[in-house]
Design a protein around this motif. Structure first.
Motif, mmCIF file in Angstrom:
data_model
loop_
_atom_site.group_PDB
_atom_site.id
_atom_site.type_symbol
_atom_site.label_atom_id
_atom_site.label_comp_id
_atom_site.label_asym_id
_atom_site.label_seq_id
_atom_site.Cartn_x
_atom_site.Cartn_y
_atom_site.Cartn_z
ATOM 1 N N ARG A 181 36.162 29.993 38.125
ATOM 2 C CA ARG A 181 37.605 29.885 37.914
ATOM 3 C C ARG A 181 38.115 31.014 37.023
ATOM 4 N NH1 ARG A 181 41.329 26.039 38.708
ATOM 5 N NH2 ARG A 181 40.198 26.026 40.704
ATOM 6 N N GLU A 182 37.393 31.349 35.968
ATOM 7 C CA GLU A 182 37.811 32.443 35.086
ATOM 8 C C GLU A 182 37.799 33.770 35.840
ATOM 9 O OE1 GLU A 182 36.118 30.513 30.892
ATOM 10 O OE2 GLU A 182 34.867 31.854 32.104
ATOM 11 N N ALA A 183 36.790 33.957 36.676
ATOM 12 C CA ALA A 183 36.705 35.187 37.475
ATOM 13 C C ALA A 183 37.900 35.304 38.412
ATOM 14 C CB ALA A 183 35.406 35.205 38.269
ATOM 15 N N ALA A 184 38.277 34.190 39.027
ATOM 16 C CA ALA A 184 39.429 34.202 39.934
ATOM 17 C C ALA A 184 40.713 34.492 39.173
ATOM 18 C CB ALA A 184 39.529 32.863 40.659
ATOM 19 N N LEU A 185 40.883 33.891 38.027
ATOM 20 C CA LEU A 185 42.101 34.092 37.230
ATOM 21 C C LEU A 185 42.221 35.535 36.752
ATOM 22 C CD1 LEU A 185 42.137 30.801 35.119
ATOM 23 C CD2 LEU A 185 43.925 31.534 36.712
ATOM 24 N N ILE A 186 41.114 36.095 36.286
ATOM 25 C CA ILE A 186 41.166 37.461 35.779
ATOM 26 C C ILE A 186 41.359 38.455 36.925
ATOM 27 C CG2 ILE A 186 38.739 38.212 35.799
ATOM 28 C CD1 ILE A 186 39.146 38.909 32.800
ATOM 29 N N THR A 187 40.860 38.105 38.105
ATOM 30 C CA THR A 187 41.043 38.960 39.276
ATOM 31 C C THR A 187 42.503 39.034 39.696
ATOM 32 O OG1 THR A 187 38.815 38.599 40.129
ATOM 33 C CG2 THR A 187 40.497 39.222 41.732
ATOM 34 N N ILE A 188 43.173 37.897 39.748
ATOM 35 C CA ILE A 188 44.557 37.908 40.231
ATOM 36 C C ILE A 188 45.525 38.490 39.214
ATOM 37 C CG2 ILE A 188 44.171 35.951 41.777
ATOM 38 C CD1 ILE A 188 45.699 34.230 39.710
ATOM 39 N N SER A 189 45.039 38.761 38.006
ATOM 40 C CA SER A 189 45.917 39.410 37.023
ATOM 41 C C SER A 189 46.010 40.911 37.267
ATOM 42 C CB SER A 189 45.394 39.159 35.602
ATOM 43 O OG SER A 189 44.222 39.904 35.330
ATOM 44 N N LEU A 190 45.079 41.471 38.048
ATOM 45 C CA LEU A 190 45.025 42.922 38.239
ATOM 46 C C LEU A 190 46.310 43.553 38.760
ATOM 47 C CD1 LEU A 190 41.445 43.788 39.564
ATOM 48 C CD2 LEU A 190 42.594 44.739 37.575
ATOM 49 N N PRO A 191 46.996 42.975 39.743
ATOM 50 C CA PRO A 191 48.212 43.646 40.224
ATOM 51 C C PRO A 191 49.327 43.736 39.184
ATOM 52 C CG PRO A 191 47.417 42.034 41.810
ATOM 53 C CD PRO A 191 46.658 41.800 40.546
ATOM 54 N N MET A 205 49.816 31.203 39.357
ATOM 55 C CA MET A 205 48.517 31.834 39.129
ATOM 56 C C MET A 205 47.376 30.880 39.434
ATOM 57 S SD MET A 205 48.885 34.184 35.694
ATOM 58 C CE MET A 205 47.147 34.634 35.789
ATOM 59 N N ARG A 206 47.531 29.636 39.029
ATOM 60 C CA ARG A 206 46.466 28.657 39.285
ATOM 61 C C ARG A 206 46.273 28.442 40.783
ATOM 62 N NH1 ARG A 206 48.553 26.152 34.476
ATOM 63 N NH2 ARG A 206 49.988 24.855 35.695
ATOM 64 N N LYS A 207 47.377 28.455 41.526
ATOM 65 C CA LYS A 207 47.297 28.294 42.974
ATOM 66 C C LYS A 207 46.580 29.487 43.609
ATOM 67 C CE LYS A 207 50.179 27.654 47.102
ATOM 68 N NZ LYS A 207 51.575 27.519 47.609
ATOM 69 N N LEU A 208 46.953 30.690 43.178
ATOM 70 C CA LEU A 208 46.300 31.892 43.698
ATOM 71 C C LEU A 208 44.820 31.913 43.330
ATOM 72 C CD1 LEU A 208 49.025 34.584 42.849
ATOM 73 C CD2 LEU A 208 48.373 33.800 45.129
ATOM 74 N N ALA A 209 44.511 31.479 42.117
ATOM 75 C CA ALA A 209 43.125 31.482 41.656
ATOM 76 C C ALA A 209 42.271 30.539 42.486
ATOM 77 C CB ALA A 209 43.063 31.109 40.180
ATOM 78 N N ARG A 210 42.820 29.384 42.842
ATOM 79 C CA ARG A 210 42.057 28.440 43.675
ATOM 80 C C ARG A 210 41.716 29.069 45.020
ATOM 81 N NH1 ARG A 210 45.654 24.624 41.258
ATOM 82 N NH2 ARG A 210 47.074 24.742 43.048
#
Length: 229
Positions: A181-191, A205-210
């Motif tokens: 979950r942390e990896a997904a959250l930090i990934t979607i912050s890149l843009p 963000m939580r939806k995108l991370a899932r």
């Protein structure tokens, strides 16, 4: 007057040739694992004395789920293309010709060469320079090394460069210990690293991370090129 014009033109040509030679010379150097490249943004921060937080980390010490999340979110064909995803690129061109709003078609390799050698904007000039640089970069470097450089020079927050610094900055732990979950959250912050906070995610963000977490869990052959050498 004519002599002055010729002299100026000669200097312009020399400068252009020197600038063009920089990526050609540095790319083979960057293939050496002990070399830790810096981005143009890092250099600018140094010149302007802006605070930086950076801690280079070997790709061996990055949680694989973070790498899988980045591939599945940013560039699903990373292991299959040769620096440029021509299918995505042609789709964007078709959209532009049809007058539609276009999406990004930058591969991880293209983003890496942009960060290393170019500047941040959406101009056709920069995009045109990215293409040959990405093809050359992919030819010289392994996919694993390209990813290692990418995760270490990406800006994950204002002045926060590299996944190790970002992981400590947001979650207080090394990149090797990131959860799915942390990896997904930090990934979607890149843009939009200055607008998205992985440590305090919005509902969007939580939806995108899932979604990214699901994709990463099914990455399989899509991330085969990232296996240890």
């Amino acid at each position: 007057m004519l002599r002055t014009t010729k002299r100026i033109a000669a200097w312009v040509i020399i400068i252009v040739l020197v600038l063009a030679a920089i990526p050609l010379v540095l790319t083979p150097v960057y293939a050496i694992r002990s070399v830790h490249p810096v981005s143009t943004l890092m250099l600018w921060d140094t010149v302007t004395v802006r605070p930086q937080l950076r801690d280079w980390v070997s790709i061996d010490d990055v949680a694989p789920v973070l790498l899988h999340s980045i591939v599945m979110s940013e560039d699903g064909q990373f292991c299959r293309h040769r620096g440029v995803d021509w299918g995505e690129m042609l789709a964007v061109v078709d959209q532009a010709l049809d007058g539609e709003e276009t999406r990004g078609a930058s591969t991880i390799t293209m983003q890496t060469v942009k960060n290393l050698f170019l500047w941040n904007d959406r101009s056709f000039v920069r995009k045109g320079l990215e293409l040959p640089l990405a093809l050359y970069f992919d030819l010289v470097l392994s996919k694993r090394r390209i990813m290692e450089i990418y995760v270490n020079i990406a800006e994950w927050d204002t002045g926060v460069y590299g996944i190790e610094a970002a992981s400590q900055h947001y979650f207080g732990k090394p990149a090797s210990k990131l959860t799915a979950r942390e990896a997904a959250l930090i990934t979607i912050s890149l843009p939009a690293p200055d607008l998205r906070n992985p440590a305090d995610p919005s509902p969007t963000m939580r939806k995108l991370a899932r979604r990214v977490e699901r994709l990463a869990s099914r990455s399989g052959a899509y991330v085969g090129c990232l296996d240890a050498d």
